[in-house]
Design an enzyme around this catalytic site. Structure first.
Site, PDB file in Angstrom:
ATOM      1  N   VAL A  16      19.812  29.755   9.151  1.00  0.00           N
ATOM      2  CA  VAL A  16      20.889  30.678   8.810  1.00  0.00           C
ATOM      3  C   VAL A  16      21.851  29.989   7.845  1.00  0.00           C
ATOM      4  CG1 VAL A  16      22.770  32.103   9.694  1.00  0.00           C
ATOM      5  CG2 VAL A  16      20.688  31.799  11.054  1.00  0.00           C
ATOM      6  N   THR A  17      21.914  30.474   6.627  1.00  0.00           N
ATOM      7  CA  THR A  17      22.845  29.922   5.643  1.00  0.00           C
ATOM      8  C   THR A  17      23.412  31.027   4.770  1.00  0.00           C
ATOM      9  OG1 THR A  17      21.284  29.588   3.797  1.00  0.00           O
ATOM     10  CG2 THR A  17      21.387  27.847   5.472  1.00  0.00           C
ATOM     11  N   VAL A  18      24.620  30.790   4.275  1.00  0.00           N
ATOM     12  CA  VAL A  18      25.210  31.619   3.226  1.00  0.00           C
ATOM     13  C   VAL A  18      25.783  30.661   2.190  1.00  0.00           C
ATOM     14  CG1 VAL A  18      26.947  33.345   2.620  1.00  0.00           C
ATOM     15  CG2 VAL A  18      25.765  33.497   4.824  1.00  0.00           C
ATOM     16  N   ARG A  33      32.019  35.215   3.273  1.00  0.00           N
ATOM     17  CA  ARG A  33      32.994  36.246   3.658  1.00  0.00           C
ATOM     18  C   ARG A  33      32.717  37.586   2.986  1.00  0.00           C
ATOM     19  NH1 ARG A  33      35.971  33.347   6.779  1.00  0.00           N
ATOM     20  NH2 ARG A  33      36.567  31.202   6.283  1.00  0.00           N
ATOM     21  N   GLY A  79      30.167  39.479   4.602  1.00  0.00           N
ATOM     22  CA  GLY A  79      29.435  40.181   5.649  1.00  0.00           C
ATOM     23  C   GLY A  79      27.939  39.956   5.637  1.00  0.00           C
ATOM     24  N   LEU A  80      27.453  38.961   4.871  1.00  0.00           N
ATOM     25  CA  LEU A  80      26.002  38.759   4.782  1.00  0.00           C
ATOM     26  C   LEU A  80      25.411  38.316   6.118  1.00  0.00           C
ATOM     27  CD1 LEU A  80      25.662  37.019   1.287  1.00  0.00           C
ATOM     28  CD2 LEU A  80      25.645  39.455   1.860  1.00  0.00           C
ATOM     29  N   LEU A  81      26.070  37.366   6.786  1.00  0.00           N
ATOM     30  CA  LEU A  81      25.567  36.916   8.088  1.00  0.00           C
ATOM     31  C   LEU A  81      25.560  38.064   9.081  1.00  0.00           C
ATOM     32  CD1 LEU A  81      24.669  34.950  10.254  1.00  0.00           C
ATOM     33  CD2 LEU A  81      27.039  34.173  10.460  1.00  0.00           C
ATOM     34  N   TYR A 140      29.202  31.922  16.323  1.00  0.00           N
ATOM     35  CA  TYR A 140      28.271  32.852  16.950  1.00  0.00           C
ATOM     36  C   TYR A 140      28.784  33.566  18.188  1.00  0.00           C
ATOM     37  CZ  TYR A 140      25.007  30.982  13.590  1.00  0.00           C
ATOM     38  OH  TYR A 140      24.403  30.625  12.412  1.00  0.00           O
ATOM     39  N   PHE A 156      15.179  23.838  16.400  1.00  0.00           N
ATOM     40  CA  PHE A 156      14.245  24.838  15.864  1.00  0.00           C
ATOM     41  C   PHE A 156      14.901  25.580  14.712  1.00  0.00           C
ATOM     42  CE2 PHE A 156      16.406  26.635  19.585  1.00  0.00           C
ATOM     43  CZ  PHE A 156      16.904  27.848  19.107  1.00  0.00           C
TER      44      PHE A 156
END
Length: 422
Positions: free
Chosen positions: A90-92, A98, A100-102, A131, A422
């Site tokens: 998971v990366t942006v 900021r 809203g992609l995640l 999270y 993982f």
């Protein structure tokens, strides 16, 4: 200027042909130099409709955010298993934060996971505060140790031995052959442990490598019982430090599996007997591991660098998840769960039978305790207790004494632990 744009990136499941762009974005998002193409390893992991990528609308070939998941079997208290949606990669990119992609990628993945019938989702959180808003809570912890060999006095002489057992060093090819079956047997008795994909063994034994991560062949030893069956393994590396003419080496244990106490004792005796070693460092040890108590001086088992929360868990199907595990005492409690995404929202009655089986069903009864989805995830494998959550202001006791009563139900004889990234 890039951070001021209000455009929406195109988020989609990528094709295998788009792995090079995805791999480059992953390295960029994790702040790693992209020294070479890691697509060989990514192809081993690739599954259609499981690799999400966000693409810049001003340059549709440029991937700016990544997200991957895969289904894996997770051991729960009592030895049962559930299918878990394992989230990783998971990366942006910093140019597209900021926006809203995640949130969009996470919503897509959890919706698909629920549709596939995964009762839970799991991930490893690089930062603590990311999270929880998605309903995840810390579910296992790392517990590294650093032990001075001389000051500890090594292992006690009265510990159980393995009659007829022996230890052999093995090659990486032999480790790939022997490791999977041993791990399968071990992880079914350890709540919080997950199954390992074949590519796990290819990576840790150097058959395939990831650019940017230096791999050096470690030492690998297996323990066999009198019949020749493999009952444990230890993988370690050594630094070569000297204080002038005096050796001052550290032996770092990267992997350790043992099916029984005599096997564990034999492998630890090996670690504490290697020439020139002044310090044994264990990167990640189960929180209930008895090793400190096996030392002649347990005070010398000091916390290592890796002492922190590790795997996080999010419940997606309350009834299926809680029916799969076992419980510490018979009884009944009602939990009021708040969940902004709705998966676990509502009032749930947890009922435990005298044989340790349980069920969790919706109810209209008055609640005994109130908590959020993230706290439910922390309770599920036994990483947290309700009295501690109440004391920490993360759960509310609606009936006096309810937290202590529910704690007896949820208590596990073995705390959850997952040694695998993982």
């Amino acid at each position: 200027m890039g951070n001021e744009r209000s455009d929406n990136a195109d988020i989609r499941y990528i094709t295998e042909e788009e792995l090079p762009a995805w791999d480059r974005a992953l390295a960029r998002g994790f702040l790693r130099p992209h020294v070479a193409d890691g697509v060989e390893y990514r192809r081993l992991q690739f599954e259609p409709n499981r690799f999400q990528g966000a693409f810049d609308p001003f340059d549709p070939t440029r991937c700016v955010a990544t997200f991957r998941s895969f289904d894996i079997e997770l051991t729960v208290p009592g030895g049962g298993t559930v299918r878990a949606d394992a989230i990783t990669g998971v990366t942006v990119n910093s140019t597209h934060r900021r926006r809203g992609l995640l949130s969009r990628m996470m919503t897509t993945d959890l919706t698909d996971a629920h549709r596939r019938g995964c009762p839970v989702a799991i991930l490893i959180a690089a930062e603590y505060n990311i999270y929880g808003r998605f309903g995840f809570g810390p579910a296992t912890a790392n517990a590294g140790l650093r032990i001075d060999v001389k000051e500890s006095g090594g292992l006690r002489a009265d510990l159980p031995e393995s009659p007829g057992g022996r230890i052999d060093f093995v090659t990486m090819a032999e480790l790939r052959e022997l490791g999977p079956d041993l791990h399968e047997r071990w992880r079914r008795g350890q709540p919080g442990a997950i199954a390992r994909k074949p590519y796990y063994w290819q990576l840790v034994t150097g058959e395939v490598t990831l650019p940017g991560f230096d791999w050096k062949e470690p030492f690998a030893a297996v323990h066999r019982d009198a019949s020749g069956a493999v009952t444990g393994l230890m993988v370690y590396r050594l630094d070569d430090n000297w204080d002038g003419p005096v050796p001052n080496c550290t032996l770092t244990v990267g992997a350790f599996l043992a099916l029984d106490a005599p096997t564990a004792v034999a492998l630890w005796r090996l670690a504490f007997s290697v020439d020139w070693v002044r310090t044994v460092e264990i990167e990640n040890l189960a929180p209930d591991d008895p090793l400190p108590l096996w030392l002649n001086d347990p005070r010398q088992a000091r916390p290592g660098r890796e002492v922190a929360d590790f795997m996080w868990l999010r419940v997606l199907d309350v009834s299926a998840a809680f029916a799969a595990r076992r419980y510490g005492a018979p009884g009944r409690t009602v939990l009021e769960v708040t969940d902004r995404d709705g998966w676990t929202e509502g009032r749930w009655a947890l009922e435990v039978a005298p044989d340790g089986t349980g069920r969790c069903t919706r109810t209209e009864d008055l609640a005994d305790l109130a908590l959020g989805a993230g706290q439910l995830g922390s309770l599920y494998l036994g990483a947290e207790t309700l009295p501690r959550l109440v004391a920490g202001g993360l759960a509310t006791e609606l009936r006096p004494g309810a937290a202590a009563e529910a704690d007896l139900l949820l208590r596990t004889p073995l705390r959850a632990w997952n040694p695998d990234s993982f």
